[in-house]
Design an enzyme around this catalytic site. Structure first.
Site, PDB file in Angstrom:
ATOM      1  N   LYS A  79      -5.264  -2.316  -3.492  1.00  0.00           N
ATOM      2  CA  LYS A  79      -4.690  -3.603  -3.101  1.00  0.00           C
ATOM      3  C   LYS A  79      -5.815  -4.602  -2.898  1.00  0.00           C
ATOM      4  CE  LYS A  79      -0.892  -1.225  -2.430  1.00  0.00           C
ATOM      5  NZ  LYS A  79       0.315  -1.325  -3.194  1.00  0.00           N
ATOM      6  N   TYR A 129      -3.189  -1.067 -12.566  1.00  0.00           N
ATOM      7  CA  TYR A 129      -2.883  -1.329 -11.183  1.00  0.00           C
ATOM      8  C   TYR A 129      -3.341  -0.162 -10.300  1.00  0.00           C
ATOM      9  CZ  TYR A 129      -0.383  -1.275  -6.909  1.00  0.00           C
ATOM     10  OH  TYR A 129      -0.099  -1.163  -5.583  1.00  0.00           O
ATOM     11  N   ASP A 173      -8.227  -0.322   2.724  1.00  0.00           N
ATOM     12  CA  ASP A 173      -7.068   0.479   3.126  1.00  0.00           C
ATOM     13  C   ASP A 173      -7.462   1.924   2.863  1.00  0.00           C
ATOM     14  OD1 ASP A 173      -4.735   1.885   3.376  1.00  0.00           O
ATOM     15  OD2 ASP A 173      -3.494   0.433   2.298  1.00  0.00           O
TER      16      ASP A 173
HETATM   17  C1  F6R Z   1       2.104  -3.536  -1.055  1.00  0.00           C
HETATM   18  C2  F6R Z   1       2.190  -2.193  -0.457  1.00  0.00           C
HETATM   19  C3  F6R Z   1       3.513  -1.591  -0.267  1.00  0.00           C
HETATM   20  C4  F6R Z   1       3.773  -0.493  -1.301  1.00  0.00           C
HETATM   21  C5  F6R Z   1       5.204   0.091  -1.167  1.00  0.00           C
HETATM   22  C6  F6R Z   1       5.458   1.241  -2.129  1.00  0.00           C
HETATM   23  O1  F6R Z   1       0.792  -3.984  -1.112  1.00  0.00           O
HETATM   24  O2  F6R Z   1       1.203  -1.567  -0.148  1.00  0.00           O
HETATM   25  O3  F6R Z   1       4.529  -2.553  -0.301  1.00  0.00           O
HETATM   26  O4  F6R Z   1       3.574  -0.995  -2.591  1.00  0.00           O
HETATM   27  O5  F6R Z   1       5.403   0.573   0.148  1.00  0.00           O
HETATM   28  O6  F6R Z   1       4.448   2.178  -1.957  1.00  0.00           O
HETATM   29  P1  F6R Z   1       4.389   3.577  -2.730  1.00  0.00           P
HETATM   30  O7  F6R Z   1       4.460   3.273  -4.192  1.00  0.00           O
HETATM   31  O8  F6R Z   1       3.055   4.112  -2.291  1.00  0.00           O
HETATM   32  O9  F6R Z   1       5.543   4.365  -2.231  1.00  0.00           O
HETATM   33 MG    MG Z   2      -1.621   0.856   2.112  1.00  0.00          MG
HETATM   34 MG    MG Z   3      -3.023  -3.583   2.938  1.00  0.00          MG
END
Ligand code: F6R
Ligand code: MG
Ligand code: MG
Length: 373
Positions: free
Chosen positions: A233, A230, A13
């Site tokens: 991904k 963390y 990603d």
């Molecule tokens: C899960 C993912 C999304 C983000 C969510 C919050 O793998 O990538 O669900 O976790 O959109 O993202 P942030 O914290 O970047 O706003």
């Molecule tokens: Mg992403």
């Molecule tokens: Mg992804």
């Protein structure tokens, strides 16, 4: 000796359009250009660039073997360049899966997901590759079990003498970084006991037992384990070899006639139903999902992906088919059911497995107010 050919599927990603939704065109263009140049230089033989939601997937076929530093560097440099472009365009999560800045010979452990398989080309070698978004490698445990060990799914286990000896599975314990090989059908119960724990035990390789022919390999990284916090991904990839004494393409796809639950989805912290989709629908929307999976089929021919009359690699978008409509429908029904439960388990993951959590802060804030009961 027959020809040895390597299939490398490396994903990352590097940034996406409208949140964590989809890989946009400028990033595809960079990947396409870099891999085209690598083909012209003779580093790879040919390639396909595709996406699983917000993950950029580089499928490269070459003769350099697994874990080749030049191939890994090609992927790393491509992801870096695409991440820089994402930064410039202010796309979302630019470079989110790139852990370190200096490449050290192998892209494994640096953020991107890797599945690689070196094969000795058979008379004809059909391959299916899978990419999934908003989930982790444990999402392949259930279908891999069904494909290579469940006679109710794979008729060949019962009626093809070439498969009667069963298959061997390599299982990674991602918590303790150990691996074990189990053979089916003899050790089927032990196998299920382990891989049913999808958050910890993940199938990394499968071989045909009678001759150790490699037939499947998946990415099994847990970035949080590598980085000790963390980050990034673990959206997984997998390569499966088909036919002629191995599961047929149709047996490889059969487990996806129904949806099933995987961990991931919104903020990597929920159980969600897998939705098999064609490339056109490889983009996450509702509650950042539902977790999507794509499957591409192709033939390996003389060190490359078999090409059409114009020299283009021929690829079949396998889930782009009405046969998976029911699974998509089930995924949506289960998605709405789970979302009705909000942040209550089991819709939400247990506290140990959540990628995001405020539990520590809440307990800290309430510390003084907790009284002996
Ligand atoms: C899960 C993912 C999304 C983000 C969510 C919050 O793998 O990538 O669900 O976790 O959109 O993202 P942030 O914290 O970047 O706003
Ligand atoms: Mg992403
Ligand atoms: Mg992804």
């Amino acid at each position: 000796m027959s020809r040895k050919t390597t299939i490398s599927l490396i994903k990352c990603d590097v940034g996406s359009l409208a949140g964590h939704h989809v890989v946009p065109q400028p990033l595809f263009k960079i990947a396409e250009r870099n891999l085209q140049q690598a083909s012209e230089k003779g580093l790879i033989n040919n390639h396909i660039v595709f996406n699983a939601g917000d993950d950029l997937e580089l499928l490269m076929v070459h003769e350099k073997g697994e874990a080749n530093p030049d191939i890994h560097k090609l992927a790393w440099d491509t992801f870096k360049e695409a991440a820089n472009k994402a930064l410039e365009l202010k796309l979302y999560g630019a470079g989110q899966d790139l852990l370190k800045t200096a490449f050290s010979g192998n892209i494994r452990g640096m953020g991107p997901g890797v599945a690689e398989m070196e094969i000795e080309e058979r008379g004809s070698d059909p391959i299916v590759v899978f990419g999934a978004d908003k989930t982790s490698a444990g999402a392949f445990n259930f279908p891999l079990f069904r494909i290579f060990a469940d006679p109710m799914n794979t008729a060949g286990l019962v009626i093809d003498p070439n498969m009667a000896g069963g298959f061997k599975f390599e299982i990674m314990d991602t918590l303790e970084n150990k691996k074990v090989v189990l053979k089916c059908p003899e050790e089927m119960y032990e196998l299920i006991a382990l891989i049913g724990t999808v958050q910890r035990y993940m199938i990394s390789r499968v071989w045909r037992a009678r001759d150790d022919l490699i037939c499947a390999t998946g990415s099994v990284t847990r970035l949080s384990q590598i980085a000790v916090k963390y980050v990034g991904k673990d959206d997984p990839v997998m390569i499966v070899r088909a036919q002629h004494g191995l599961p047929a393409v149709g047996e490889i796809l059969s487990p996806f006639m129904h949806s099933y639950l995987v961990e991931g989805w919104m903020r990597g912290s929920h159980w969600g139903p897998i939705m098999p989709v064609g490339l056109e629908d490889s983009k996450c929307t509702a509650f950042d999902g539902p977790p999507r999976m794509v499957a591409l089929g192709f033939q390996i021919a003389n060190g490359e992906i078999a090409k059409d009359d114009d020299g283009k690699p021929m690829v079949a978008d396998l889930f782009n088919d009405p046969a998976f409509e029911l699974a998509r429908h089930e995924a949506l029904e289960n998605a709405t059911m789970l979302r009705r439960m909000g942040e209550f388990e089991p819709a939400r993951l247990g506290p140990q497995e959540m990628e995001y959590t405020t539990l520590g802060q809440i307990l800290e804030k309430l510390k003084e107010r907790f009284k002996p009961a």
